[in-house]
Design a protein around this motif. Structure first.
Motif, short mmCIF file in Angstrom:
data_model
loop_
_atom_site.label_atom_id
_atom_site.label_comp_id
_atom_site.label_asym_id
_atom_site.label_seq_id
_atom_site.Cartn_x
_atom_site.Cartn_y
_atom_site.Cartn_z
N TRP A 158 -4.16 2.15 15.37
CA TRP A 158 -3.62 1.79 14.16
C TRP A 158 -3.64 0.28 14.25
CZ3 TRP A 158 -3.15 4.63 10.11
CH2 TRP A 158 -2.43 4.14 9.21
N PRO A 159 -4.33 -0.44 13.43
CA PRO A 159 -4.67 -2.06 13.35
C PRO A 159 -3.42 -2.51 13.01
CG PRO A 159 -6.64 -0.84 12.30
CD PRO A 159 -5.28 0.15 12.49
N LEU A 160 -2.95 -3.56 13.64
CA LEU A 160 -1.61 -4.09 13.00
C LEU A 160 -1.78 -5.77 13.33
CD1 LEU A 160 0.77 -1.96 14.97
CD2 LEU A 160 1.00 -2.09 12.30
N PRO A 161 -2.10 -6.45 12.27
CA PRO A 161 -2.35 -7.98 12.22
C PRO A 161 -1.59 -8.68 13.03
CG PRO A 161 -2.29 -7.12 10.03
CD PRO A 161 -1.94 -6.04 10.78
N ASP A 162 -0.06 -8.44 13.04
CA ASP A 162 0.79 -9.19 13.81
C ASP A 162 0.80 -8.90 15.07
OD1 ASP A 162 1.21 -10.48 11.35
OD2 ASP A 162 2.89 -9.22 10.84
N HIS A 163 0.25 -7.76 15.64
CA HIS A 163 0.49 -7.27 17.03
C HIS A 163 -0.26 -8.12 17.90
CE1 HIS A 163 0.77 -4.39 20.24
NE2 HIS A 163 1.77 -3.63 19.63
N PRO A 164 0.17 -8.35 19.19
CA PRO A 164 -0.47 -9.17 20.14
C PRO A 164 -1.74 -8.35 20.67
CG PRO A 164 1.51 -8.27 21.05
CD PRO A 164 1.45 -8.24 19.67
N GLU A 165 -1.75 -7.11 20.40
CA GLU A 165 -3.40 -6.51 21.02
C GLU A 165 -3.75 -5.89 19.48
OE1 GLU A 165 -1.74 -3.58 23.49
OE2 GLU A 165 -0.92 -5.26 24.59
N GLY A 166 -3.54 -6.56 18.37
CA GLY A 166 -4.18 -6.24 17.17
C GLY A 166 -3.91 -4.97 16.85
N GLY A 167 -3.29 -4.04 17.49
CA GLY A 167 -2.66 -2.72 16.89
C GLY A 167 -2.26 -2.01 17.85
N ARG A 168 -1.89 -0.57 17.80
CA ARG A 168 -1.55 0.21 18.74
C ARG A 168 -1.87 1.62 18.68
NH1 ARG A 168 4.54 1.56 17.41
NH2 ARG A 168 4.20 2.89 18.84
N TRP A 169 -1.91 2.57 19.75
CA TRP A 169 -2.17 3.80 19.66
C TRP A 169 -0.90 4.44 19.14
CZ3 TRP A 169 -7.01 5.45 19.79
CH2 TRP A 169 -7.98 4.82 20.63
N MET A 170 -1.07 5.41 18.06
CA MET A 170 -0.14 6.22 17.35
C MET A 170 -0.49 7.67 17.52
SD MET A 170 1.90 3.83 15.84
CE MET A 170 2.14 3.23 14.15
N GLU A 171 0.59 8.55 18.11
CA GLU A 171 0.21 9.76 18.21
C GLU A 171 0.39 10.51 16.96
OE1 GLU A 171 3.20 11.66 21.30
OE2 GLU A 171 2.91 13.40 19.82
N ILE A 172 -0.69 11.33 16.80
CA ILE A 172 -0.36 12.31 15.30
C ILE A 172 -0.37 13.74 15.51
CG2 ILE A 172 -1.40 10.27 13.95
CD1 ILE A 172 -4.20 12.26 14.16
N LEU A 173 -0.86 14.24 16.67
CA LEU A 173 -0.68 15.57 16.88
C LEU A 173 -0.88 16.15 18.43
CD1 LEU A 173 -3.91 17.02 17.12
CD2 LEU A 173 -3.79 16.52 14.83
#
Ligand code: PHE
Length: 336
Positions: free
Chosen positions: A265-280
């Motif tokens: 999941w790309p997140l502009p403000d996140h130091p790593e540019g995003g994070r892994w999100m569990e979906i299922l």
């Protein structure tokens, strides 16, 4: 008498009636039962010689009607209207916009998920929200007293002397898959959407009920590769063609091997540019599950997966508190 009538006619036509109070005063003055001027004249009619009565009587009646008309007209004019005026509405004004509702964001998300799997050939099946222990747990290879039951904090409607007697609010829609496999032999390709219940501490990320879509595919030679391909197509349909996905080993009693699936999941403000999100969660159907429902595990294999609709809706719309879905605050709902 003629002059009196003429003077009265003038008075009746010229007395202004510009308020409710003035209307009442007008009524009493001319039409009042006791001292109204017309009433008075009607009484005096009797003193006149009989041959004069019809003519004057007719004139008096005409005056009475005139007074009544003025009063009626004034009352219509003075009657309060919603706009404060008795004018004819302006028919050239644009119409009022109708308030049309929209589907709840959870319904929209559920429908989007179901649509993808329908296109992949899955049939939609529903089942009861009140389940017995067999369908919710035992047939799914939860052994009695096994700590795996604690993964799903359960609402018991009836506890019974042993696990086998328990009646619960279903903690997942996997029991629908048991019900389908009990009734039919492979090939089976279904999804089971619906509401499920867990006794969780209510917070921004969990609620006492939520929605799931679970899937099941059973046939000869179904592999983990098929599972990955199907889930990848699903993630692309929902989150875009460039979606990045990863499988992490996990544990469920009813699948072996089991995995949890994350998307990046790309997140502009996140130091790593995003994070892994569990979906299922997903995996290959455990042989004990096949045995419980009378499907030959030597002949058939299958995969199963399950996801929370709330979690996916939160990702899709950037919602950070699960409780918003159930408050039915129109300011929230209007945004979808
Ligand atoms: N039933 C699991 C749950 O509710 C989800 C799941 C379904 C996991 C199918 C694997 C396979 O947590």
């Amino acid at each position: 008498m003629h002059e009196a009538l003429e003077a009265l006619r003038q008075e009746i036509t010229q007395t202004p009636i510009d308020s409710e109070a003035a209307a009442e005063a007008f009524r009493i003055r001319f039409l009042g039962q006791r001292s109204g001027q017309l009433t008075h004249l009607f009484k005096r009619l009797r003193e006149l010689p009989p041959e004069e009565r019809p003519l004057l009587g007719g004139q008096l009646n005409a005056l009475k009607r005139l007074a009544e008309q003025r009063l009626e007209e004034a009352r219509l004019r003075l009657r309060p209207t919603p706009t404060g005026s008795a004018e004819i509405p302006d028919l050239t004004l644009p119409g009022r916009r109708m308030f049309t509702g929209s589907l709840h964001p959870l319904t929209q998300t559920l429908e989007a998920i179901v649509r993808v799997f329908e296109q992949l050939g899955f049939a939609v099946v529903e089942g009861p929200e009140i389940e017995d222990d067999w369908h919710n747990f035992s047939a799914l290879n939860f052994p009695p007293d096994h700590p795996a039951r604690d993964m799903q904090d359960t609402f018991f409607l009836h506890q019974g002397a042993s696990y086998a007697e328990a009646v619960v609010l279903r903690t997942h829609t996997s029991p629908v898959q048991i019900r389908v496999m009990e009734r039919m032999q492979p090939p089976i390709r279904i999804i089971a959407p619906g509401r499920v219940y867990r006794n969780e501490a209510v917070s921004y990320k969990s609620f006492c009920l939520f929605h799931q879509v679970e899937g099941l595919y059973v046939d000869q030679n179904v592999s983990m590769g098929d599972l990955k391909q199907t889930l990848h197509l699903f993630a692309q349909a929902l989150f875009g063609k460039d979606v990045r996905m990863r499988f992490r080993p996990s544990y469920f009693p009813f699948t072996e091997p089991s995995a949890e699936v994350d998307i990046w999941w790309p997140l502009p403000d996140h130091p790593e540019g995003g994070r892994w999100m569990e979906i299922l969660g997903c995996g290959m159907v455990h042989p004990n599950v096949f045995r419980a429902v009378g499907i030959d595990p030597e002949r058939y294999t299958g995969y199963a997966f399950g996801m929370g609709v709330e979690r996916i809706a939160m990702l899709r719309y950037g919602i950070d508190d699960i409780r918003l879905f159930y408050e039915n605050d129109v300011r929230f709902l209007e945004q979808f």
